[in-house]
Design an enzyme around this catalytic site. Sequence first.
Site, PDB file in Angstrom:
ATOM      1  N   SER A 118      -1.247   7.282   8.077  1.00  0.00           N
ATOM      2  CA  SER A 118      -2.672   7.125   8.375  1.00  0.00           C
ATOM      3  C   SER A 118      -2.896   6.761   9.836  1.00  0.00           C
ATOM      4  O   SER A 118      -2.003   6.278  10.531  1.00  0.00           O
ATOM      5  CB  SER A 118      -3.275   6.027   7.506  1.00  0.00           C
ATOM      6  OG  SER A 118      -2.903   6.208   6.167  1.00  0.00           O
TER       7      SER A 118
HETATM    8  N1  SAH Z   1       0.410   4.347   3.446  1.00  0.00           N
HETATM    9  C1  SAH Z   1       1.159   5.425   4.053  1.00  0.00           C
HETATM   10  C2  SAH Z   1       0.414   6.735   4.124  1.00  0.00           C
HETATM   11  C3  SAH Z   1       0.261   7.298   2.767  1.00  0.00           C
HETATM   12  S1  SAH Z   1       0.006   9.022   2.604  1.00  0.00           S
HETATM   13  C4  SAH Z   1       1.689   5.053   5.426  1.00  0.00           C
HETATM   14  O1  SAH Z   1       1.464   3.919   5.878  1.00  0.00           O
HETATM   15  O2  SAH Z   1       2.369   5.881   6.024  1.00  0.00           O
HETATM   16  C5  SAH Z   1      -0.224   8.994   0.849  1.00  0.00           C
HETATM   17  C6  SAH Z   1       1.025   8.808   0.050  1.00  0.00           C
HETATM   18  O3  SAH Z   1       0.639   8.701  -1.312  1.00  0.00           O
HETATM   19  C7  SAH Z   1       1.992   9.974   0.135  1.00  0.00           C
HETATM   20  O4  SAH Z   1       3.236   9.549   0.592  1.00  0.00           O
HETATM   21  C8  SAH Z   1       2.069  10.484  -1.306  1.00  0.00           C
HETATM   22  O5  SAH Z   1       3.367  10.913  -1.685  1.00  0.00           O
HETATM   23  C9  SAH Z   1       1.659   9.247  -2.092  1.00  0.00           C
HETATM   24  N2  SAH Z   1       1.147   9.512  -3.436  1.00  0.00           N
HETATM   25  C10 SAH Z   1       0.264  10.458  -3.846  1.00  0.00           C
HETATM   26  N3  SAH Z   1       0.066  10.358  -5.181  1.00  0.00           N
HETATM   27  C11 SAH Z   1       0.827   9.314  -5.622  1.00  0.00           C
HETATM   28  C12 SAH Z   1       1.061   8.722  -6.895  1.00  0.00           C
HETATM   29  N4  SAH Z   1       0.482   9.165  -8.012  1.00  0.00           N
HETATM   30  N5  SAH Z   1       1.901   7.672  -6.957  1.00  0.00           N
HETATM   31  C13 SAH Z   1       2.534   7.202  -5.861  1.00  0.00           C
HETATM   32  N6  SAH Z   1       2.353   7.729  -4.632  1.00  0.00           N
HETATM   33  C14 SAH Z   1       1.519   8.775  -4.508  1.00  0.00           C
END
Ligand code: SAH
Length: 216
Positions: free
Chosen positions: A63
């Site tokens: 993000s």
């Molecule tokens: N917080 C992160 C950015 C997240 S991007 C950072 O600091 O870099 C969103 C993430 O959510 C992705 O890695 C994706 O794999 C995860 N995601 C999406 N659906 C999910 C689910 N059902 N359970 C766990 N993770 C999930």
Amino acid sequence: MNDPDDATRKMQFLFALRSKGVTDARVLSAMEKIDRGPFIRGHFADRAYEDMPLPIACGQTISQPSIVGLMTQALRINPRDKVLEVGTGSGYQAAILSQLARRVYTVDRHRRLVREARAIFEALDLTNITALTVDGSFGLPEQAPFDRILVTAAAEDPPGPLLAQLKIGGIMVLPVGQSDTVQSLIRVTRHDAGYDYDELRQVRFVPLVEGLGRDA
Ligand code: SAH
């Protein structure tokens, strides 16, 4: 980040956060301490200090720093709190949370992202973070309830299991809306009698997807 250019970049990084509304002193000092550089690999690494989302492995994104700051600030974390983050991604957001809370559980559906984030937490000696490969739409029942929950992927509505795993008095911050349009960042506060919802701003996140990733 030790040479003078790095010091300048860091100052600009913190200035950008403040100018976008990240004003909480504890959040700013956590973001000053945790270098975003190690969480970004490959040819985007030199853009780590720009206020931009960047691609990471598994087709996901780290993000934008100001959004990380605003979401963290909206959570109003207390030092004794146990926090769940859904969506580990690069691990950067979890590392920021680890500076403010007692214990952080972070989960992702991609095993590779969890493995890489764990290696960074270990290298930085962030010992209060546990990273796990699970489908976070069901929360983490074995560690529930949580004082705070942060979801960094967008669902159409707040997932029921996450609402249920929030303590009374607890706060959850998450983006809601259709995945390929603008979403709303909302704050949910749990009371004795139910939940309050506040809309904070418009955001754009990758979707919350059910089930584990193909690499898991
Ligand atoms: N917080 C992160 C950015 C997240 S991007 C950072 O600091 O870099 C969103 C993430 O959510 C992705 O890695 C994706 O794999 C995860 N995601 C999406 N659906 C999910 C689910 N059902 N359970 C766990 N993770 C999930």
